[in-house]
Design a protein around this motif. Structure first.
Motif, PDB file in Angstrom:
ATOM      1  N   LEU B  46       0.831  -1.208   0.000  1.00  0.00           N
ATOM      2  CA  LEU B  46       0.000   0.000   0.000  1.00  0.00           C
ATOM      3  C   LEU B  46       0.866   1.258   0.000  1.00  0.00           C
ATOM      4  CD1 LEU B  46      -2.960  -0.646   2.458  1.00  0.00           C
ATOM      5  CD2 LEU B  46      -2.758  -1.159   0.013  1.00  0.00           C
ATOM      6  N   SER B  47       1.932   1.230   0.794  1.00  0.00           N
ATOM      7  CA  SER B  47       2.829   2.399   0.830  1.00  0.00           C
ATOM      8  C   SER B  47       3.506   2.599  -0.514  1.00  0.00           C
ATOM      9  CB  SER B  47       3.884   2.231   1.920  1.00  0.00           C
ATOM     10  OG  SER B  47       3.278   2.226   3.193  1.00  0.00           O
ATOM     11  N   PHE B  49       2.231   1.804  -3.442  1.00  0.00           N
ATOM     12  CA  PHE B  49       1.220   2.445  -4.292  1.00  0.00           C
ATOM     13  C   PHE B  49       1.118   3.936  -3.946  1.00  0.00           C
ATOM     14  CE2 PHE B  49      -0.771  -1.798  -5.221  1.00  0.00           C
ATOM     15  CZ  PHE B  49      -0.782  -1.666  -6.599  1.00  0.00           C
ATOM     16  N   GLY B  50       1.160   4.236  -2.651  1.00  0.00           N
ATOM     17  CA  GLY B  50       1.079   5.632  -2.224  1.00  0.00           C
ATOM     18  C   GLY B  50       2.221   6.466  -2.778  1.00  0.00           C
ATOM     19  N   GLN B  51       3.438   5.897  -2.732  1.00  0.00           N
ATOM     20  CA  GLN B  51       4.590   6.623  -3.279  1.00  0.00           C
ATOM     21  C   GLN B  51       4.431   6.848  -4.776  1.00  0.00           C
ATOM     22  OE1 GLN B  51       7.935   4.209  -2.007  1.00  0.00           O
ATOM     23  NE2 GLN B  51       7.259   4.366   0.120  1.00  0.00           N
ATOM     24  N   ASN B  53       1.561   7.068  -6.366  1.00  0.00           N
ATOM     25  CA  ASN B  53       0.524   8.081  -6.581  1.00  0.00           C
ATOM     26  C   ASN B  53       1.128   9.482  -6.540  1.00  0.00           C
ATOM     27  OD1 ASN B  53      -1.508   6.215  -6.908  1.00  0.00           O
ATOM     28  ND2 ASN B  53      -2.153   6.282  -4.768  1.00  0.00           N
ATOM     29  N   GLN B 106      -6.425  -1.982  -6.820  1.00  0.00           N
ATOM     30  CA  GLN B 106      -5.472  -0.907  -6.522  1.00  0.00           C
ATOM     31  C   GLN B 106      -4.551  -0.630  -7.702  1.00  0.00           C
ATOM     32  OE1 GLN B 106      -4.794   2.095  -4.334  1.00  0.00           O
ATOM     33  NE2 GLN B 106      -6.001   0.503  -3.367  1.00  0.00           N
ATOM     34  N   GLY B 107      -4.482  -1.589  -8.651  1.00  0.00           N
ATOM     35  CA  GLY B 107      -3.693  -1.338  -9.856  1.00  0.00           C
ATOM     36  C   GLY B 107      -2.583  -2.340 -10.110  1.00  0.00           C
TER      37      GLY B 107
END
Lengths: 327, 327
Positions: B46-47, B49-51, B53, B106-107
């Motif tokens: 998740l982190s 993906f966050g980075q 984004n 989420q991709g």
């Protein structure tokens, strides 16, 4: 006619079974804001999404996930119930700003900044001191505004709520609470908050949870409608909706999880007490089958115009979602 | 003409900076399969993906996320680079079947079932015994098929790969590896695997990582093209593509994370050795700027028809993605 309207219940946390989905559909509800998480962290929230994905797979004839209002329109057109996910706390983002967008992408459309207690973002309604929105809180509000995740302050304290309304560049909601003037409780909202909310395009969902109502489980439908009417006089009918807070078929353990999460070793009774620790008695006029229809009829009989009732029963939620979920 | 084609590099793990995105764009690459995770679990993913984004937000003029081939067409039309996410291991789903759909949403479009070692799903190419696809593995393959997540067996062992090809109802890929007939290495693939892959509509991406090539860093472009030609004879040109495995501007610590994750206290050298523990020397004819163009030219000069070269350089990846990402 009731069955032609968009009916939206702005908060439920029932035991989600196929039988209950069918009850929801048959009750005429078009979409419901479902609490996905209370105290679950990011990792646990993924599992909750996973469990819901199974429910969608197994019940695709009755429910559909909502990512925008077009899904609510689709739910209405196909005779199904749209599921709008929200969290009653900020626990799904852990301590990480980037998880706002990650959770939004996964389908979390609404998030409370606090649940009763102090959070990393703001102060909950049961804390002794309300210190307002935190440094992290300001960043998260900005990020929620950016990605189109709706801010919900139902369980937040007064100053934190006023701070948030001021900081947020988008309208916020209080999905399930009542005015303090109708019933003085820590979970209900002052006229100052209600006016600030309405004045910025926000939305109040009236709660049917007995602890939030005058005379608790003895509250009459006419009392409820009178509360709605007085709030309409205060902030305008276009800001009013329903967020029933209905928690059906849940065991005591779920109530204890809501109230205690992982944060307390001694039992916290929330709005109850040690001598009244269970779920409150349900309102006889607000059950799963006929609750929204009874409110619809009650509001009409109380003197609201048809168009006003349509707004309160779902139209305002629909418009608010349409505006709020745009990126 | 090279610049009119859809150019897809089927595997990179570079140090992702704005400068490098611009290099990618200027190299003519339309889309690149980016390794998001090697050993990261669900929460850590998740982190990541966050980075990413944040990178999309900051570099929206150069890169766009890919969720389907329409995004690759959009990247081409707007002169940007599409980012296709994959994981080189199944660590992003932890031990939870439901996380396949969560990560897909989420991709995460591509996932390897193993990375060198035994995983919960199958056996990696460096294990002594290859026991094939596990009980959990069968369930995950079925779920990946259902939600349209692509199975990648680049780092998997022989029997596990053959099992997977048989179990999967959709074609799979080996995004970055070479035929054993060209260079005998544990990471490369036997004719049996290649024939099973091609026979079921699968895709092989040729690797430019020197450890996978004949003569390592001394491999000539003509040797590479000859390997492609022989593989085309074996399984057909429609199953061939590029997956360069380019890892530029990464420190030794990243190589050690790839090789050791959290699983080893003593240093594992992967395809290297204690006396050759670093990144291999790059191929002079395959750099970030001109690598794909050199291959394009090399294949033409080697005697491939224009249409065949277009397929290998990106067209086959595009068609494979179009088919594979449909739900």
């Amino acid at each position: 006619m009731y069955q032609n309207q968009i009916i939206i219940d702005g908060l439920q946390y029932c035991n989600w079974t196929r039988d209950y989905f069918i009850t929801l559909r048959d009750s005429g509800i078009t979409a419901v804001h479902v609490t996905l998480a209370y105290h679950e962290d990011a990792r646990q929230t993924l599992s909750l999404f996973g469990q819901w994905n199974r429910l969608f797979e197994q019940n695709s004839d009755v429910i559909i996930p909502v990512d925008g209002v077009s899904d609510i329109a689709l739910a209405k057109a196909s005779g199904r119930v749209g599921i709008i996910f929200g969290a009653q706390n900020c626990s799904p983002i852990d301590d990480e700003i980037d998880l706002v967008e990650v959770m939004r992408k996964q389908g979390l459309l609404i998030m409370q900044l606090t649940y009763n207690n102090q959070s990393l973002l703001a102060t909950g309604c049961y804390e002794r001191v309300d210190s307002g929105v935190t440094r992290f809180g300001k960043q998260v509000i900005k990020e929620m505004n950016r990605v189109g995740m709706i801010i919900d302050m139902s369980h937040s304290a007064e100053r934190s709520t006023l701070d948030t309304i001021e900081i947020s560049t988008r309208p916020i909601c209080i999905s399930h609470a009542n005015p303090t003037f109708a019933h003085d409780a820590l979970r209900n909202k002052s006229n100052d908050v209600l006016k600030a909310l309405g004045g910025t395009g926000g939305l109040l969902g009236f709660s049917l949870y007995p602890f939030h109502l005058p005379n608790g489980s003895q509250c009459q439908l006419s009392d409820f409608c009178e509360m709605v009417a007085r709030t309409a006089d205060l902030i305008g009918v276009e800001h009013l909706a329903i967020g029933s807070d209905l928690c059906l078929n849940q065991p005591q353990s779920v109530l204890e999880w809501m109230r205690n999460g992982r944060w307390s070793k001694s039992m916290d009774y929330g709005e109850g007490s040690s001598s009244n620790s269970g779920w409150p008695d349900a309102l006889p006029w607000f059950d799963a089958k006929n609750g929204m229809k009874n409110i619809y009829q009650g509001l009409l009989e109380h003197g609201f115009a048809q168009e006003e009732v349509n707004q309160i029963i779902g139209g305002n939620w629909f418009n608010f979602l349409e505006l709020s979920l745009k990126k």
